[in-house]
Scaffold this active site. Structure first.
Site, PDB file in Angstrom:
ATOM      1  N   GLY A 263       0.975  -1.091   0.042  1.00 27.83           N
ATOM      2  CA  GLY A 263       0.020   0.143   0.000  1.00 27.83           C
ATOM      3  C   GLY A 263       0.899   1.411   0.122  1.00 27.83           C
ATOM      4  O   GLY A 263       2.167   1.167   0.556  1.00 27.83           O
TER       5      GLY A 263
ATOM      6  N   SER B 197      -0.406   9.352   1.580  1.00 30.37           N
ATOM      7  CA  SER B 197       0.322  10.438   1.350  1.00 30.37           C
ATOM      8  C   SER B 197       1.586  10.628   1.914  1.00 30.37           C
ATOM      9  O   SER B 197       2.576  11.607   1.213  1.00 30.37           O
ATOM     10  CB  SER B 197      -0.579  11.551   1.941  1.00 30.37           C
ATOM     11  OG  SER B 197      -1.897  11.340   1.792  1.00 30.37           O
TER      12      SER B 197
ATOM     13  N   GLY C  99       4.220   7.738   2.747  1.00 23.26           N
ATOM     14  CA  GLY C  99       4.907   6.933   2.592  1.00 23.26           C
ATOM     15  C   GLY C  99       4.112   5.816   1.890  1.00 23.26           C
ATOM     16  O   GLY C  99       3.112   5.736   1.573  1.00 23.26           O
TER      17      GLY C  99
ATOM     18  N   VAL D  61       3.732   1.200   2.460  1.00 22.42           N
ATOM     19  CA  VAL D  61       3.834  -0.008   3.444  1.00 22.42           C
ATOM     20  C   VAL D  61       4.173  -1.147   2.764  1.00 22.42           C
ATOM     21  O   VAL D  61       3.667  -1.612   1.695  1.00 22.42           O
ATOM     22  CB  VAL D  61       2.532   0.055   3.914  1.00 22.42           C
ATOM     23  CG1 VAL D  61       2.180  -1.006   4.968  1.00 22.42           C
ATOM     24  CG2 VAL D  61       1.754   1.329   4.689  1.00 22.42           C
TER      25      VAL D  61
ATOM     26  N   LYS E 273       5.593   0.567   7.731  1.00 24.51           N
ATOM     27  CA  LYS E 273       5.161   1.719   7.155  1.00 24.51           C
ATOM     28  C   LYS E 273       6.379   2.727   7.154  1.00 24.51           C
ATOM     29  O   LYS E 273       6.819   3.048   8.026  1.00 24.51           O
ATOM     30  CB  LYS E 273       4.027   2.475   8.169  1.00 24.51           C
ATOM     31  CG  LYS E 273       3.491   3.532   7.426  1.00 24.51           C
ATOM     32  CD  LYS E 273       2.371   4.360   7.905  1.00 24.51           C
ATOM     33  CE  LYS E 273       1.732   5.512   7.397  1.00 24.51           C
ATOM     34  NZ  LYS E 273       0.528   5.916   8.091  1.00 24.51           N
TER      35      LYS E 273
ATOM     36  N   ASP F 280      -9.153  11.166   9.049  1.00 26.76           N
ATOM     37  CA  ASP F 280      -9.231  10.778   7.717  1.00 26.76           C
ATOM     38  C   ASP F 280      -9.880   9.286   7.779  1.00 26.76           C
ATOM     39  O   ASP F 280      -9.070   8.286   7.141  1.00 26.76           O
ATOM     40  CB  ASP F 280      -7.732  10.452   7.112  1.00 26.76           C
ATOM     41  CG  ASP F 280      -7.693  10.536   5.687  1.00 26.76           C
ATOM     42  OD1 ASP F 280      -8.524  10.751   5.118  1.00 26.76           O
ATOM     43  OD2 ASP F 280      -6.427   9.960   4.942  1.00 26.76           O
TER      44      ASP F 280
END
Length: 481
Positions: free
Chosen positions: A208, A211, A213, A215, A229, A324
């Protein structure tokens, strides 16, 4: 809560649902609990309960859901529980139970995972346990003593190995001056260990991107699978995002928050090592043709998210605003339990604060009006975003795909209460199914809760405590369908 469950619990004869999970209750389950014959849902998981399962539980004829997992309960599973014909869910994993697992009545349909991590359960092979011995009681007792001493010996050897490993690791950490960040959790991990765990941050391990970085999936030397992450330090905001996530995930603990295992930080590299979620995100399950979630699964996932928000808003000394909320930030473990993730732009409210201002914008479509217009954020912003995500989960329509003045919220509200079929996910209900109307009524109730969450005015939005209660009630109705 701590202490013992009082015998007076048997006086709650009108109760249909009792959830005392995630507490510190100890001692035995009182036998008086068997007097609750109207009870449908009983959850006592994640406590410190001891003793045996009372035989009186077999008198709870209305029981459909029973979760006693993650306690210290010992003894046998009473065979009399086979009489509970309405029982659809029974979980006693992670206890100290032994003896034969009942195989009649509702036990014919239970999964083996509901009995794992117990002392010495036996029975049918479909429960993934050994067959019960046919020898005498004397031999059985000797075998139990032998197994107990064997386990004790293994535990001592394991403890010794662990001690030596920690001693060596601590010496190595002292010799490594590169990690000097104050936001480090209990155990540190080196940059080189992370590279080794992720195969040098290879593309094949990328699971994944966000915004601030990316994962990666990784496997530590201990064999534990983790999510790493890695923050993009070319972005100034990434430094603050790392600090924020460290502070939130280190300070707050809840079963529906992603757990941080450790972190790695130096001047040129910052990463969080998080609990790995093998089933990916809610977004993947909603929009991939290879996966499907039924009504019950979607409702359970959204209840998990609501419980996480209730904890962040009402269960902490300082309220946390996630800022978020969206399906890609809801991750699913191997049991499809939801965990809220990505606290990179979250805000912590002080004791005297009810709201604050920010210039950081979240994802379009999920932002509360006052957040998008004025940068004013409060816990009510998360309530709004949750309501939008709840609508999205049951319509499978993204909030940012509507054009003009029409929004997801308006599109759904125009169709309630008489045209739910027009907005519900086509794959979720069968037009010719026997229980179609009941399913549509359930979905309509869920969407009404969602609309209460995303009212335009923050003052008119409901709170997460009430959301959890309302959705739990709807879940019980769904189980009865």
């Amino acid at each position: 809560m701590v202490g013992s469950l009082p015998p007076e619990i048997g006086n709650l004869k009108a109760a249909t649902m009792i959830d005392m999970s995630m507490n510190q209750f100890s001692n035995e389950i009182p036998r008086e609990i068997g007097e609750l014959q109207n009870l449908v849902h009983l959850s006592l998981r994640h406590n410190k309960l001891q003793g045996s399962i009372p035989d009186s539980v077999s008198n709870m004829v209305g029981l459909e859901f029973l979760d006693l997992s993650h306690n210290n309960i010992s003894g046998i599973i009473p065979m009399s529980l086979e009489k509970l014909q309405n029982l659809k869910y029974f979980n006693v994993s992670v206890n100290k139970l032994y003896g034969e697992i009942p195989s009649g009545g509702p036990f014919k349909n239970f999964s083996s995972k509901f009995f794992i991590n117990n002392e010495a359960l036996c029975g049918s092979s479909r429960f993934s346990v050994p067959p019960c011995p046919t020898s005498s009681k004397h031999k059985s007792s000797r075998k139990k003593v032998f197994v107990l001493f064997l386990l004790l010996g293994i535990a001592l050897v394991f403890a010794l190995i662990t001690f030596v490993f920690i001693l060596i690791r601590n010496r190595r950490v002292k010799r490594t001056p590169q990690q000097d960040d104050s936001n480090i959790t209990r155990e540190r991990i080196s940059y080189h260990e992370l590279l080794q765990a992720t195969d040098d941050l290879s593309e094949s391990n990328l699971i994944g991107s966000g915004s601030f970085g990316s994962v990666y999936k990784g496997i530590l030397k201990s064999g534990i699978v983790v999510a790493v992450k890695v923050f993009n330090l070319q972005l100034d905001a990434a430094f603050k995002s790392f600090d924020t996530e460290c502070e939130v995930l280190r300070s707050f603990r809840h079963r529906n928050l992603v757990k941080v295992i450790t972190s790695c930080s130096n001047l040129d590299f910052k990463a969080l090592v998080l609990e790995y979620m093998p089933n990916g995100s809610l977004e993947k399950y909603l929009y991939s043709h290879n996966y499907f979630l039924d009504i019950r699964q979607r409702l359970s996932i959204m209840i998990d998210v609501a419980c996480a928000l209730e904890y962040l808003q009402h269960g902490c000394s300082s309220a946390v605003i996630h800022c978020d909320l969206k399906p890609s930030n809801v991750l699913l473990d191997e049991d499809m339990v939801a965990h809220l993730s990505d606290f990179g732009i979250s805000k912590l409210l002080g004791e005297d604060d009810s709201d604050l201002y920010t210039k950081t914008l979240a994802t379009y479509g999920y932002i509360a009006p006052e957040y998008g217009l004025d940068g004013l954020v409060s816990t009510k912003c998360d309530v709004y975003s949750y309501g939008i995500m709840l609508l999205e989960t049951f319509t499978r329509r993204k909030p940012n795909e509507f054009e003009g003045d029409l929004s997801l919220k308006q599109w759904v509200s125009y169709s309630l209460p008489d045209a739910v079929m027009d907005v519900v996910d086509d794959n979720l209900v069968t037009p010719t199914g026997k229980g179609l109307q009941k399913e549509l009524d359930v979905v309509a109730s869920i969407m009404n809760v969602a609309l209460e969450c995303c009212a335009e005015s923050p003052a008119r939005r409901t709170n997460m405590k009430d959301v959890v209660a309302m959705l739990q009630k709807i879940k019980i109705q769904l189980l009865a369908c």
